[in-house]
Write an enzyme that holds these catalytic residues in place. Structure first.
Site, PDB file in Angstrom:
ATOM      1  N   TYR A   1      -2.065  -0.645   9.895  1.00 34.05           N
ATOM      2  CA  TYR A   1      -2.127  -0.889   8.676  1.00 34.05           C
ATOM      3  C   TYR A   1      -0.682  -0.331   7.850  1.00 34.05           C
ATOM      4  O   TYR A   1      -0.200  -1.103   7.656  1.00 34.05           O
ATOM      5  CB  TYR A   1      -3.385  -0.451   8.250  1.00 34.05           C
ATOM      6  CG  TYR A   1      -3.674  -0.581   6.787  1.00 34.05           C
ATOM      7  CD1 TYR A   1      -3.958  -1.709   6.111  1.00 34.05           C
ATOM      8  CD2 TYR A   1      -3.458   0.090   5.677  1.00 34.05           C
ATOM      9  CE1 TYR A   1      -4.693  -2.066   4.862  1.00 34.05           C
ATOM     10  CE2 TYR A   1      -3.282   0.729   4.321  1.00 34.05           C
ATOM     11  CZ  TYR A   1      -3.687  -0.851   4.218  1.00 34.05           C
ATOM     12  OH  TYR A   1      -3.895  -1.091   2.779  1.00 34.05           O
TER      13      TYR A   1
ATOM     14  N   SER B   1       0.415  -1.739  -0.352  1.00 29.71           N
ATOM     15  CA  SER B   1      -0.026   0.109   0.328  1.00 29.71           C
ATOM     16  C   SER B   1       0.313   1.555  -0.149  1.00 29.71           C
ATOM     17  O   SER B   1       2.274   1.054   0.952  1.00 29.71           O
ATOM     18  CB  SER B   1      -0.490  -0.298   1.792  1.00 29.71           C
ATOM     19  OG  SER B   1      -1.652   1.149   1.316  1.00 29.71           O
TER      20      SER B   1
END
Length: 233
Positions: free
Chosen positions: A139, A125
């Protein structure tokens, strides 16, 4: 020879798009998901190894490409009760990073035992580099770990023909991103993307297919951004 592929998180979004992109030219793909292949709850110890073993059996004892796409994006605000915050951190790390690491290890050992090459594609990501919201420390950390793991694998096993790539999407039009865009104010977030729009899952799938099938060996260790120039390294 057909390419045998194990893809995690294949039920929807980017994973479903990758599965569609891979179903060409005689490739054989085993997906992971409740509705798209072999179910496995990565929050539970042993789930990743069980998935690997079942996929290997389905694919006649040979996996050529591992694509780690499964992940969760669950907010844990800083003001959450401490034990609950730690629980959220550990759950995200287990699902997003530990399960991927287990599968990478099993893949590398599989290829080493047979003396043949293989490829790993990890879907990370933009958050690995840019960070994320205050409710998503875990995350961002999990995706940064995935990028570091990819680079380590690439450096360690390139001479054995074992290649590793990471893809770092920004916002992608999946259910997870749609919820986040709505909660944070979609117009404001889109204004931060010079391209003026979020990526479509099919765009990320095309990059994943390239890394898994076509990318030249010298690209091993590459981290590919796909974020509409919202974060340029």
């Amino acid at each position: 020879m057909n390419t045998h592929i194990l893809l995690t998180g294949s039920s929807r979004g980017i994973g479903a798009a990758i599965a569609d992109a891979m179903q060409t030219s005689g490739n054989r793909l085993v997906g992971h998901g409740t509705n798209s292949g072999i179910p496995a709850d990565f929050s539970q110890p042993g789930a990743a190894q069980s998935l690997w073993e079942r996929a290997l059996e389905t694919l006649d004892g040979r996996i050529d490409v591992l694509i780690n796409n499964a992940g969760i994006f669950e907010p844990v605000p800083l003001e959450t009760d401490h034990d609950a915050w730690v629980e959220g951190w550990e759950r995200t790390m287990r699902v997003n990073l530990t399960a991927s690491a287990e599968l990478c290890r099993l893949a590398v050992r599989h290829w080493q035992s047979e003396g043949r090459p293989g490829r790993i594609v990890n879907i990370a990501s933009r958050a690995a580099y840019r960070g994320d919201s205050p409710a998503h420390w875990h995350y961002a950390a999990s995706k940064a770990g995935m990028v570091a793991m990819t680079k380590t694998i690439a450096r360690a096993y390139a001479r054995e023909g074992i290649l590793a790539f990471a893809i770092c999407p920004g916002f992608t039009m999946t259910g997870m991103a749609e919820d986040y865009l709505e909660s944070r104010g979609g117009d404001k977030l889109l204004a931060d993307i010079p391209l003026g729009k979020v990526a479509m899952p099919e765009e990320i799938a095309r990059i994943a297919r390239f890394c898994a099938i076509e990318a030249p060996e010298s690209m091993t260790g590459a981290v590919i951004d796909a974020n509409g120039a919202s974060y340029v390294r």
